[in-house]
Design an enzyme around this catalytic site. Structure first.
Site, short mmCIF file in Angstrom:
data_model
loop_
_atom_site.label_atom_id
_atom_site.label_comp_id
_atom_site.label_asym_id
_atom_site.label_seq_id
_atom_site.Cartn_x
_atom_site.Cartn_y
_atom_site.Cartn_z
CD GLU A 154 -2.92 -1.08 2.35
OE1 GLU A 154 -4.08 -0.65 2.19
OE2 GLU A 154 -2.47 -1.50 3.44
CD GLU A 206 12.59 -9.16 -9.69
OE1 GLU A 206 13.78 -8.95 -9.41
OE2 GLU A 206 11.96 -8.52 -10.56
CE1 TYR A 207 17.10 -9.26 -4.89
CE2 TYR A 207 15.23 -7.94 -5.67
CZ TYR A 207 16.59 -8.26 -5.70
OH TYR A 207 17.43 -7.57 -6.53
CB THR A 228 17.84 -13.75 -20.13
OG1 THR A 228 16.78 -13.45 -21.06
CG2 THR A 228 17.73 -15.22 -19.74
CE1 TYR A 229 14.51 -8.40 -17.03
CE2 TYR A 229 14.16 -9.44 -19.16
CZ TYR A 229 13.68 -9.05 -17.92
OH TYR A 229 12.37 -9.29 -17.59
#
Length: 377
Positions: free
Chosen positions: A126, A169-170, A233-234
């Protein structure tokens, strides 16, 4: 289509004459603005006959925020299979958080072009910030997880989304299997509604790769849980890292080859970057910060600096060095050569398609090369 590398003394008219085409066609295909200046070493796409009718069928997806220019979106939609709308967040209780700007107009445009829309789900709280603790809260709470899946089901039915993309992610290492189970549960529910589920994968090269970015992603498990995956892939070259190619082909290949040991090729989409970085030199870890730039912008910087574009044969990526206000800079970006090299991996490894991060800036040569090499379905 052919690729021509600009030589000293070249003009757009001279290049057009060499290939029996027009300067206007070359300028349009490559987004070369008037007065049609060129950089030595610049890769130019030469328009030609359409690709063969029997070219390989692939899918093409692109990520976009709701504040994308309508003109850019309309220029891009003819080349897309799916439009990934970035993004929906959620709370620890599993309540969906809509994008700050309504995406409804994007859904309408996509429908006009027959492009499937995909709602991207990210751990955006939020407060407008990404938070991997939100992931932990969802995967460890049955009630929160059910609530989130119910809300996603309602969203897809209300707005006509044809897919949900899980871009987390993570992820904490201890949440790895719970995250995989969440994706499997989400897919089961979405597939009942005729909606697909994809998941974005950090660029791993081995199952036991260390690091917070990698340990929470089980390639084999997620490949089984989702309908398909996107290999991110970057970002080898990134904002706070040292100057290098964003997606060096040698590293991209390693990720693809590992992924194929865990996931069927027909489920794998190859991530394609549509951006570059400009680093001030010297690079100082913890202090230096690169500026994100577009691929068309990169060439204009080279022209303004009167420097040649070079090409790294290992990374298969263009780069150059220039000076501005007594500060040296190093730029890495994408051009038709580097894009073509990445696209070739789709054929070499029989991959499903591409996923472009992101389509906020138009890079027309990227799409023309794709449609020349493949049949986009």
């Amino acid at each position: 289509m052919r690729i021509y590398i600009v030589q000293p003394g070249d003009t757009i008219d001279r290049i057009a004459g060499l290939y029996g085409t027009s300067a206007s066609e070359i300028s349009y295909a490559n987004q070369i603005p008037y007065p049609y200046q060129l950089a030595v070493g610049q890769a130019i796409l030469i328009p030609g006959e359409p690709g063969p009718e029997d070219r390989r069928v692939v899918t093409a997806s692109g990520y976009a925020y709701p504040f994308i220019s309508p003109w850019v979106l309309r220029q891009t939609l003819p080349y897309l299979t799916q439009l990934f709308v970035f993004s929906y967040g959620f709370t620890t209780e599993g309540r969906l958080i809509a994008p700050q700007i309504s995406e409804d107009w994007m859904l309408g445009e996509a429908a006009l072009y027959g492009v499937t829309t995909v709602a991207v789900l990210t751990p955006l709280g939020e407060d407008g910030k990404f938070n991997n603790h939100l992931i932990h809260a969802i995967v460890t709470s049955e009630d929160s997880r059910k609530n989130l899946i119910d809300q996603l089901a309602a969203l897809t039915e209300q707005k006509g989304y044809g897919g949900v993309d899980v871009d987390f992610e993570y992820i904490f290492a201890e949440d790895r299997d719970l995250f995989t189970a969440f994706v499997a549960e989400l897919r089961e529910r979405m597939n009942e509604l005729g909606v697909t589920v994809s998941v974005a994968l950090a660029p791993k090269t081995s199952a036991d790769q260390k690091g917070l970015l990698y340990e929470g992603k089980d390639y084999r498990g997620l490949g089984e849980a989702a309908n398909d995956v996107l290999l991110m892939t970057y970002e080898w070259g990134y904002t706070y890292g040292p100057p290098m190619a964003v997606a060096p082909l040698n590293n991209v290949r390693r990720v693809v080859e590992y992924a194929l040991t865990e996931i069927p090729s027909e489920k794998i989409n190859l991530g394609i970057p549509n951006y570059g970085y400009d680093w001030p030199l010297p690079f100082v870890q913890g202090e230096s910060k690169a500026t994100t730039i577009g691929n068309i912008e990169a060439v204009q910087i080279a022209i303004a600096g009167n420097v040649p574009v070079q090409f790294d044969e290992t990374a298969k990526s263009p780069y150059f060095l220039y000076s501005r206000e007594n500060i040296r800079h190093e730029v890495w970006f994408e051009d038709v050569r580097s894009i073509e090299e990445k696209y070739a991996l789709l054929t070499e490894y029989d991959l499903k398609g591409i996923g472009v991060w992101q389509i906020m800036r138009l890079f027309r040569p990227m799409w023309l090369v794709c449609s020349d090499m493949f049949y986009i379905q």
